[in-house]
Write a protein that holds these residues in place. Structure first.
Motif, PDB file in Angstrom:
ATOM      1  N   ASP A   1       0.706  -1.399   0.052  1.00 61.93           N
ATOM      2  CA  ASP A   1      -0.220  -0.184  -0.299  1.00 61.93           C
ATOM      3  C   ASP A   1       0.996   0.798   0.051  1.00 61.93           C
ATOM      4  N   ALA A   2       0.498   1.796  -0.944  1.00 56.67           N
ATOM      5  CA  ALA A   2       1.529   3.123  -0.524  1.00 56.67           C
ATOM      6  C   ALA A   2       0.516   4.371  -0.930  1.00 56.67           C
ATOM      7  N   SER A   3       0.919   5.226   0.001  1.00 52.80           N
ATOM      8  CA  SER A   3      -0.002   6.779  -0.100  1.00 52.80           C
ATOM      9  C   SER A   3       0.630   8.137   0.213  1.00 52.80           C
ATOM     10  N   LEU A   4       0.557   9.365   0.188  1.00 53.31           N
ATOM     11  CA  LEU A   4       1.295   9.813   0.951  1.00 53.31           C
ATOM     12  C   LEU A   4       1.204  10.210   2.941  1.00 53.31           C
ATOM     13  N   ALA A   5       0.766   9.256   3.050  1.00 55.93           N
ATOM     14  CA  ALA A   5       0.320   9.018   4.671  1.00 55.93           C
ATOM     15  C   ALA A   5       0.750   8.349   5.034  1.00 55.93           C
ATOM     16  N   LYS A   6       1.438   6.581   4.148  1.00 61.32           N
ATOM     17  CA  LYS A   6       1.562   5.718   4.827  1.00 61.32           C
ATOM     18  C   LYS A   6       2.574   4.638   3.739  1.00 61.32           C
ATOM     19  N   VAL A   7       3.633   4.219   3.267  1.00 62.89           N
ATOM     20  CA  VAL A   7       3.674   3.156   3.021  1.00 62.89           C
ATOM     21  C   VAL A   7       3.458   1.180   3.402  1.00 62.89           C
ATOM     22  N   ALA A   8       3.341   1.116   3.353  1.00 67.25           N
ATOM     23  CA  ALA A   8       3.058  -0.965   3.614  1.00 67.25           C
ATOM     24  C   ALA A   8       4.176  -2.238   3.212  1.00 67.25           C
ATOM     25  N   ILE A   9       4.687  -2.181   3.393  1.00 63.61           N
ATOM     26  CA  ILE A   9       5.894  -3.254   2.864  1.00 63.61           C
ATOM     27  C   ILE A   9       5.952  -4.718   3.165  1.00 63.61           C
ATOM     28  N   LYS A  10       6.069  -5.704   2.806  1.00 69.57           N
ATOM     29  CA  LYS A  10       5.677  -6.817   2.900  1.00 69.57           C
ATOM     30  C   LYS A  10       6.813  -7.389   3.001  1.00 69.57           C
ATOM     31  N   LEU A  11       7.191  -8.215   4.133  1.00 73.19           N
ATOM     32  CA  LEU A  11       9.067  -8.448   3.913  1.00 73.19           C
ATOM     33  C   LEU A  11       9.402  -9.608   4.019  1.00 73.19           C
ATOM     34  N   ASP A  12       9.952 -10.521   3.124  1.00 75.39           N
ATOM     35  CA  ASP A  12      10.165 -11.892   3.582  1.00 75.39           C
ATOM     36  C   ASP A  12      11.986 -11.960   3.874  1.00 75.39           C
ATOM     37  N   PHE A  13      11.836 -12.615   4.821  1.00 78.03           N
ATOM     38  CA  PHE A  13      13.327 -12.905   4.513  1.00 78.03           C
ATOM     39  C   PHE A  13      13.218 -14.567   4.584  1.00 78.03           C
ATOM     40  N   ILE A  14      14.285 -15.098   3.605  1.00 83.26           N
ATOM     41  CA  ILE A  14      14.270 -16.266   3.660  1.00 83.26           C
ATOM     42  C   ILE A  14      15.681 -16.566   4.425  1.00 83.26           C
TER      43      ILE A  14
ATOM     44  N   PRO B   1      19.683 -14.935   6.813  1.00 87.52           N
ATOM     45  CA  PRO B   1      20.168 -16.635   7.484  1.00 87.52           C
ATOM     46  C   PRO B   1      18.717 -16.918   8.783  1.00 87.52           C
ATOM     47  N   PHE B   2      17.735 -16.267   8.594  1.00 86.31           N
ATOM     48  CA  PHE B   2      16.475 -16.858   9.400  1.00 86.31           C
ATOM     49  C   PHE B   2      15.436 -16.568   8.363  1.00 86.31           C
ATOM     50  N   GLU B   3      14.077 -18.137   8.641  1.00 86.37           N
ATOM     51  CA  GLU B   3      12.837 -17.210   7.404  1.00 86.37           C
ATOM     52  C   GLU B   3      12.549 -16.715   8.641  1.00 86.37           C
ATOM     53  N   GLY B   4      11.918 -15.042   8.259  1.00 87.12           N
ATOM     54  CA  GLY B   4      10.945 -14.460   8.920  1.00 87.12           C
ATOM     55  C   GLY B   4       9.929 -13.538   8.245  1.00 87.12           C
ATOM     56  N   HIS B   5       8.739 -13.503   8.285  1.00 86.02           N
ATOM     57  CA  HIS B   5       7.634 -12.973   7.326  1.00 86.02           C
ATOM     58  C   HIS B   5       7.254 -11.612   8.071  1.00 86.02           C
ATOM     59  N   ASN B   6       7.447 -10.025   7.687  1.00 92.13           N
ATOM     60  CA  ASN B   6       6.998  -9.190   8.681  1.00 92.13           C
ATOM     61  C   ASN B   6       6.401  -8.816   7.582  1.00 92.13           C
ATOM     62  N   VAL B   7       5.737  -7.041   8.059  1.00 85.71           N
ATOM     63  CA  VAL B   7       5.565  -5.666   7.522  1.00 85.71           C
ATOM     64  C   VAL B   7       6.150  -4.977   7.851  1.00 85.71           C
ATOM     65  N   ALA B   8       6.172  -4.058   7.430  1.00 80.49           N
ATOM     66  CA  ALA B   8       6.631  -2.795   7.464  1.00 80.49           C
ATOM     67  C   ALA B   8       6.181  -1.708   7.119  1.00 80.49           C
ATOM     68  N   GLU B   9       6.293  -0.614   8.042  1.00 86.18           N
ATOM     69  CA  GLU B   9       5.514   0.327   7.772  1.00 86.18           C
ATOM     70  C   GLU B   9       6.496   2.188   8.229  1.00 86.18           C
ATOM     71  N   PHE B  10       6.066   2.727   6.933  1.00 82.53           N
ATOM     72  CA  PHE B  10       6.837   4.123   7.016  1.00 82.53           C
ATOM     73  C   PHE B  10       5.846   5.135   7.313  1.00 82.53           C
TER      74      PHE B  10
END
Length: 176
Positions: free
Chosen positions: A99-112, A114-123
């Motif tokens: 999602d992207a707007s002038l209020a917020k950018v949301a990013i799905k963040l997948d680490f493969i 050295p460790f698997e992880g599935h997070n969301v980063a938001e600005f």
């Protein structure tokens, strides 16, 4: 009982108690840092909304100059994808703007690696007169092995330092 048996039993009990305690830790985590930047959101947001702009400010870009980068999907904004494969400092992973707007950018963040992880980063961008308050946040699930790691490593401090450095870089770029 011999002294060695007493020591081994004590170590085993402490280890079991540590593992039980780890299991009681929260199932999710959240980390965030905030900075005030003397620029409007429409000057800041494009530097985050376009993965091609991240080398200007992201602290992760400098951790492995030889990192292999792949861009796909949309050029910027929703659907833009950035994948990387690097050394032990950055690992392997993928980001996709959800999602992207002038209020917020949301990013799905997948680490493969050295460790698997599935997070969301938001600005998020909150205008305040001549400045904008920018918050970089990340949240996600914590599996059991992550709970053990969180007891041994202060993840908020470790990742928080990177977020602080990235926001300082973003501030320097935007305030030129």
């Amino acid at each position: 009982m011999t002294t060695l048996a007493i020591i081994a039993t004590t170590v085993a009990v402490v280890l079991v108690l540590f593992l039980i305690y780890a299991a009681t830790r929260p199932n999710t985590f959240a980390i965030s840092r905030t900075a005030s930047i003397q620029a409007p959101p429409d000057k800041i947001q494009p530097l985050i909304n376009d993965f091609h702009q991240w080398p200007q400010w992201s602290p992760y870009e400098a951790k492995d100059p030889g990192m292999q980068r792949t861009f796909s999907g949309a050029a910027s904004g929703k659907g833009a994808i950035y994948a990387w494969d690097g050394d032990k400092n950055v690992g392997t992973g993928r980001m996709e703007i959800l999602d992207a707007s002038l209020a917020k950018v949301a990013i799905k963040l997948d680490f493969i690696k050295p460790f698997e992880g599935h997070n969301v980063a938001e600005f998020s961008f909150e205008p305040r007169g001549e400045t904008t308050t920018v918050t970089w946040a990340m949240h996600g699930p914590v599996p059991y092995i992550g709970k053990i790691m969180h007891l041994l490593i202060n993840m908020d401090r470790m990742i928080g330092r990177d977020f602080e450095a990235g926001l300082a870089n973003l501030k320097a770029v935007c305030e030129r």
